[in-house]
Design an enzyme around this catalytic site. Sequence first.
Site, PDB file in Angstrom:
ATOM      1  N   ARG A 109      22.241 -22.361 -65.022  1.00  0.00           N
ATOM      2  CA  ARG A 109      21.924 -21.493 -66.152  1.00  0.00           C
ATOM      3  C   ARG A 109      23.181 -20.998 -66.844  1.00  0.00           C
ATOM      4  O   ARG A 109      24.180 -20.713 -66.198  1.00  0.00           O
ATOM      5  CB  ARG A 109      21.120 -20.274 -65.676  1.00  0.00           C
ATOM      6  CG  ARG A 109      19.645 -20.570 -65.611  1.00  0.00           C
ATOM      7  CD  ARG A 109      18.888 -19.419 -65.033  1.00  0.00           C
ATOM      8  NE  ARG A 109      18.949 -19.447 -63.583  1.00  0.00           N
ATOM      9  CZ  ARG A 109      18.446 -18.511 -62.798  1.00  0.00           C
ATOM     10  NH1 ARG A 109      17.868 -17.451 -63.314  1.00  0.00           N
ATOM     11  NH2 ARG A 109      18.522 -18.611 -61.494  1.00  0.00           N
ATOM     12  N   SER A 177      25.909 -19.485 -55.972  1.00  0.00           N
ATOM     13  CA  SER A 177      24.981 -19.048 -54.922  1.00  0.00           C
ATOM     14  C   SER A 177      25.111 -19.828 -53.621  1.00  0.00           C
ATOM     15  O   SER A 177      24.167 -20.477 -53.159  1.00  0.00           O
ATOM     16  CB  SER A 177      23.556 -19.163 -55.441  1.00  0.00           C
ATOM     17  OG  SER A 177      23.475 -18.557 -56.691  1.00  0.00           O
ATOM     18  N   ASP A 230      24.449 -14.865 -56.019  1.00  0.00           N
ATOM     19  CA  ASP A 230      23.280 -14.487 -56.823  1.00  0.00           C
ATOM     20  C   ASP A 230      22.637 -13.187 -56.330  1.00  0.00           C
ATOM     21  O   ASP A 230      22.139 -12.393 -57.137  1.00  0.00           O
ATOM     22  CB  ASP A 230      22.238 -15.619 -56.915  1.00  0.00           C
ATOM     23  CG  ASP A 230      21.867 -16.224 -55.570  1.00  0.00           C
ATOM     24  OD1 ASP A 230      22.490 -15.889 -54.561  1.00  0.00           O
ATOM     25  OD2 ASP A 230      20.938 -17.060 -55.545  1.00  0.00           O
TER      26      ASP A 230
END
Length: 510
Positions: A109, A177, A230
């Site tokens: 993202r 992450s 994350d």
Amino acid sequence: MGKLVLKGIAVGCAVMSCVIAGVMVGRRVRSRRRWWNVVTTVEEFEETAETTVERLRQVVDAMVVEMHAGLASEGGSKLKMLLTFVEKLPDGSENGIYYALHVGGTNFRILRIQLGGQRSILAHDVERKPIPQILMSSTSEEFFDFIALSLKEFIERKGDNMQLSQDRGKDLGFTFSFPVKQTSVSSGTLIKWTKGFAIEDMVEKDIVECLQKALSIRGLDMNVAALVNDSVGTLAVGHFLDNDTVAAVVIGTGTNACYIERADAVIKCQGLLTTSGGMVINMEWGNFWSSHLPRTSYDIDLDAESQNPNDQGFEKMISGMYLGDIVRRVIHRLSLESDVFGPLSSKLSTRFVLSTPLMAAIHEDDSSDLSQVAKILEETLDIRDVPLKVRKIMVKVCDVVTRRAARLVAAGIVGILKKISRDGTGGISSGRIKGYKSGKMRRTVVAVEGGLYTSYTIFREYLNEAVAEILGEEIAPYVILKTMEDGSGIGAAMLAAANSARSVDTVQVL
Ligand code: BGC
């Protein structure tokens, strides 16, 4: 003579009928037995996967013990309890335009947000891109080039919608992450890959250096001001929106949690100086293990066949990457033991063929004839024309897997609350917290991100229900789980804001 013939025919018919009846009864008995085997196998699975509240409380205590051990010494526990160097969370006063990149699951993202102070997000642009499978096991250069190029294209596409200020707009938060050994809030090395990633030359490399290099090769003059897990990004945005947020949990492709710890509790880093007296700890709880976890033979097989055997045991019972595959394994066993699913489908031997979103769709099929279940069985597993009772078995298996996962997450959350004395019992051995006795239990918010929680209603309901069950009705109303959509990325941008505005050296390890 005629009579004799007739008698013979009559006897013959009677014998024939008996034989046919016998065959039919035999078939029915065998089919009942096969069905009984299926039911027994499912019941055994359910029993082994059971998460009674007593068992969950044992998991809570085991989590607390492991948290202490992980904070006491490096390698003291399977819980890494990693320092993040985030000692001040956004409080809503941040403003300006910031970018963020999020790498972690199947999707990558890119975000740009505009913060306006007073807890406001004035604009929020996000783009999702699947990470090509091939890049997940390529080289660090190829991987980071893909990221840098995607960011460049994003900026070119969206560049003029928001006014990019020359100096502050170029700060970037990077949500990565995976387990990272941070050396500052904006640097750190990869400890190991999880969730199917395997870019071997990345392990032990500085992630920010790799990204920074790729950005400059693509001609992007951006400053990676924060490198965050994350879960930490989720905590940051949770705190930005609500100051009572003390912990965050991610339940997506993988799972993890972080929380705010007192600096003096981090024994393995004695002399850790922070201006706030606290630091966010990235637990890496996906690697948590305890003998109290209800492990089944399917979990053992899944682990043995995984890319990382003996690692991420908690994650393999909980997260989106694995739940569908546990269901597939159970159905495979049922198909080997009986023919209720029809002829054995070769698809059932294919790992990860049943994704967790499909499993959720099976579980949440509320049509009277379970038509969605039939469709998925046919299209994904090549299993056709199964009767309703067999479709119900399928739903049941999904229920067992999801219920266990959600309830284990609940136990993990209460474990964190217990560690920081927010569960109403005052820590591992003492009584209730003073505040509670005097009737002043503090409001405690846990930020939650990840598709399993945000998009899988039954999972969310099981989780919320189990948190309340473990805490009890007096305490439960003070503990609030808040969903954070895209929290991890937005939070990284907010931490970039917090870290570009002040010196990164406010935290020192002495
Ligand atoms: C990683 C964590 C991450 C979690 C959720 C796990 O596999 O080890 O660092 O936070 O997935 O994305």
